[in-house]
Design an enzyme around this catalytic site. Structure first.
Site, short mmCIF file in Angstrom:
data_model
loop_
_atom_site.label_atom_id
_atom_site.label_comp_id
_atom_site.label_asym_id
_atom_site.label_seq_id
_atom_site.Cartn_x
_atom_site.Cartn_y
_atom_site.Cartn_z
CD GLU A 1 -2.90 -1.21 2.14
OE1 GLU A 1 -2.71 -0.47 3.33
OE2 GLU A 1 -4.06 -1.92 2.02
CD GLU B 1 -4.39 -5.93 3.06
OE1 GLU B 1 -3.40 -6.06 2.91
OE2 GLU B 1 -5.15 -5.21 4.07
#
Length: 831
Positions: free
Chosen positions: A208, A291
């Site tokens: 991320e 995810e």
């Protein structure tokens, strides 16, 4: 997309979670807080996106259908130390949990395991140790991810392994993740994997944190040059933007094998729809939700059921990977119930297999990576997503097939007819189902009657709120291993902190920052000691204001006790002993605790910290004879609001502070440098029993725990109500003798009860005749400001005023610990 700020996983207040639930889950939830007990659907994710009447859907399962290749359904170990406590579970419970996660035909039967490459830094709810704290000092044995991957492979040799870093040691690239150092570091990690006999199928970049095109190109080339040709590169474990760059950058396009994004079905949502982008689809690459989840093990099951089907239907994603795999972390941490199994008491061996495990199993036990999606046999029931969805898969060579139906949002039964074509097998079709409706008494996957064709047509009725799999495969099942009941970590407790082996954490300790591993003791002491190993500030993933290393352990119910340990500083700095450690803000952005800190010059401070990392000095001073390289003994004693600090046996401070009434212990340092700890002891104080008759007032609203309408019958709901002097607001507490209490209504003579006992958050508490079960046993724990929490022995959740409501009559439910005042009760002696 998932709203992930640079600080890491978003910090969500109760109000923010409510707003998200109200927007995405259920329009009829109350506007004053979380949904009341009458709106349980919002809590379980069984949101109604629209109302649809019963309808019929005809499905032709055709082996000649086009469709992408299925890559699997998996889960993540890491991104926050969420697997840490699993390693310390006793057998046979540890093996049972692993079976529920990985064993084919038993539980979740995961097809992909994604593991964190530890970086000595907090990555949500903890820090995982690096295998290379300093350049060139590679240790392939430390940490627990190797062990977990080995256990997964032992149970399912076909499982795919995927690795990703959230942070890295500070020496890497002199703090620059997008560096050659980082690529070399990853090659060293892959070399360790080989030593463990593990082939890593997929490798990502920086969780991320965007992407660097040149770095991905270099990574892809280096993998080939180093002989890791079987490892595919996933980019960028963030959002779909890398796909847009790949469309115009041929080198980047060649370097990225799989486009992986996070939370394409919505973050902490009902996941009623999923999305990709035209550029992502145009790459022609496999698209993954690399995810997804961040949902409670129970209430997240319905969103997961939607996402597995709709991820492909809406966005052509061929893998869904849940964060995380297991909630094996302490309940005072932010994401303490997210996972497929909850396992937060290694000392008792207690665990709970969540509904999410069975939502996963309805796909994983009936498919395998490499199967093909059948596009023409997939869609929405009756053409309306409010009815539910179905997704079909065929094995290579058309040897078998399965169709998974979900009716999470349906309000009426759906009828399905199936025909088989295109060379796929027919004959008797096997049916398995899982009831994920809020009214389900128990949730597990069960087999139903086989379907037989009439004139080539099979017929099946689908009830609302359920998952069904129709299949030609066999070998499925639902594990039946029982869990022990929850219990206290008994005091006195001692540990030399030598651990089980060099490079491992001590029992029950979970690092929040830094790396605490056992090493040979220094300062003339024999044996092994627990040492803070990370020598420099890591490349961080979170952005907490106080990021110094510490590791916590123990029972949150400990109240009056003395914690003591020997400490040695290896250089200038401070070592720390913490007590009554309570709520930690998400992403380690604060901690309720008392802290005795000593420096190498003998300067000491007794501090109080809070969930914003604001420190209050309670006392300070200097003691002689303290220096780096020498051992010293620290102790903190708690008795009610009295706190006593000792250094080398001498009292240095005696203060009064009632902010925190109970909690764990912790060890730490003031920065990233070496310090050692040894000879931990925790001895009990003298806590007065609470046996007697009380009124229980909610700390948020001031209203009392009340038997609704002065009811005395079994099933009478428990609510909050203003004080009226009634006997239905008086409760008799009686010790069970092992740290728990029964709570009996004076008016009714009935016990405060968790029906079932259910593990579903939001379950309404009520009155029941005493039965001695765990659903009627409560751990009464001092919290903040002289109040108490009521923790169910059945599942560790707390008595909670629904939605933090101030309205009289609001239901009292169970809900995971979140530090809210609506989970805190003042005990007032009746009369």
């Amino acid at each position: 997309m998932r709203p992930t700020p640079p600080a890491g996983r978003p910090i969500r207040t109760a109000g923010a979670v409510l707003a998200l639930c109200l927007t995405l889950c259920l329009a009829t939830a109350t506007a004053t807080g979380r949904a009341t007990a009458t709106t349980t659907a919002a809590r379980t994710g069984t949101a109604r996106t629209a109302t649809a009447a019963a309808t019929a859907t005809a499905v032709t399962v055709d082996g000649t259908s086009p469709g992408r290749t299925f890559d699997g359904v998996g889960a993540i170990s890491g991104g926050g130390g969420n697997s840490r406590l699993l390693l310390d579970y006793p057998e046979p419970q540890r093996g049972q949990i692993l079976d529920y996660l990985f064993k084919p035909g038993y539980g979740a039967a995961l097809q992909i395991l994604k593991a964190e490459i530890g970086g000595d830094t907090n990555s949500t709810d903890g820090a995982e140790s690096s295998f290379e704290h300093t350049r060139g000092a590679v240790d392939c044995s430390n940490g627990y991810e190797w062990w977990l991957m080995e256990q997964a492979k032992a149970r399912n040799p076909a499982i795919k392994l995927y690795a990703l870093a959230w942070g890295a040691p500070g020496w890497v690239g002199n703090g620059n993740f997008w560096s050659q150092d980082m690529i070399d570091y990853l090659m060293d990690w892959l070399g360790c994997a080989r030593q463990h006999g593990l082939a890593i199928d997929y490798l990502g970049g920086w969780n991320e944190r965007g992407y660097n095109a040149a770095w991905y190109e270099n990574l892809h080339a280096t993998l080939a040059a180093k002989g890791f040709t079987g490892t595919k590169v996933v980019g960028a474990d963030d959002n779909w933007s890398i796909a847009t760059s790949m469309r115009t950058d041929s080198a980047l396009d060649s370097a990225v094998d799989i486009v992986g994004t996070h939370y394409p079905c919505g973050y902490m949502s009902a996941m009623t729809s999923c999305s990709s982008t035209p550029d992502a689809l145009a790459t022609g690459k496999q698209l993954w939700a690399s995810e997804n989840g961040s949902e409670d093990a129970e209430t997240g099951a319905a969103p997961m059921a939607r996402a597995i089907n709709r991820g492909y239907l809406d966005a052509r994603m061929t893998a869904i990977i849940n964060w995380p795999v297991v909630a094996a972390l302490y309940p005072n941490l932010g994401f303490n119930t997210m996972g497929l199994v909850t396992a937060d008491q290694p000392w008792s061996g207690a665990y709970t297999v969540g509904r999410s495990a069975w939502a996963t199993a309805q796909t994983t036990q009936f498919t395998a990576p490499g199967w093909q999606y059948l596009d023409t046999a997939s869609g929405y029931l009756g053409g309306n997503r409010a009815n539910g969805s179905y997704l079909s898969y065929a094995a290579p060579g058309k040897a078998a097939w399965s169709t998974v139906f979900e009716t999470m949002d349906a309000t009426a039964d759906q009828t399905v007819t199936l025909q088989v074509a295109g060379g796929l097998p027919a004959g008797a079709l096997h049916v398995w189902s899982t009831d994920l409706s809020a009214s389900a008494a128990t949730t597990r996957m069960t087999s139903g009657a086989d379907l037989t064709a009439t004139a080539g047509v099979y017929r099946l009725t689908l009830r609302p709120g359920r998952l069904y799999t129709v299949t030609t495969t066999t070998g499925q099942g639902a594990g039946t291993a029982p869990s022990p009941q929850r219990g206290r970590l008994a005091l006195p407790y001692t540990d030399s902190l030598a651990g089980t082996a060099t490079g491992q954490e001590a029992a029950y300790f979970a690092a929040m920052n830094g790396a605490f591993e056992t090493e040979p003791c220094a300062g003339g002491r024999a044996g092994r000691c627990l040492r803070q190993q990370a020598p420099t500030t890591p490349i961080r993933w979170t952005a907490e204001s106080a990021d110094q290393p510490y590791t916590l352990m123990g029972d949150l119910g400990w109240s009056d006790y003395t914690v003591a340990a020997d400490v040695l500083l290896e250089q200038a700095g401070t070592a720390e002993l913490l007590g009554r450690v309570g709520t930690q803000a998400r992403n380690n952005n604060g901690l309720n605790a008392y802290n005795l800190r000593i420096s190498d010059t003998g300067v000491w401070t007794l501090l109080k910290s809070d969930t914003a990392w604001a420190f209050t000095t309670l006392a300070s001073g200097t003691v002689p004879g303290v220096s780096a390289g020498s051992w010293h003994h620290l102790a903190l004693s708690f008795q009610g609001s009295a706190i006593t600090a000792r250094i080398d046996g001498a009292v240095v401070a005696a203060v009064t502070d009632g902010s925190y009434g109970a909690g764990q212990i912790a060890l730490g340092t003031g920065g990233y440098y070496g310090a050692q700890f040894s000879n931990l002891s925790i001895t009990p104080g003298t806590t007065a029993p609470l046996d007697g008759t009380y009124q229980l007032a909610d700390a948020n609203s001031g209203q009392l725990l009340d038997a609704a309408n002065q009811g005395t019958a079994d099933g009478t709901p428990v609510i909050q109500w203003p004080s009226n002097g009634g006997a239905n607001q008086k409760w008799r507490l009686a010790s069970t003798g092992d740290g728990y209490y029964t709570i009996t209504g004076v008016a009714s003579g009935k016990a405060l009860d968790l029906p079932g006992p259910s593990t579903l958050p939001g379950t309404q508490l009520d009155l029941r005749s005493a039965d001695g079960g765990t659903g009627q046993q409560w751990l009464v724990v001092p919290s903040t400001g002289g109040h108490y929490t009521l923790e169910s022995r059945a599942d560790g959740q707390l008595a909670d005023v629904s939605g933090a409501s101030l309205t009289m009559g609001a239901g009292v439910i169970q809900w995971p610990a979140n530090g809210g005042a609506n989970q805190s009760w003042q005990l007032v002696k009746a009369g």
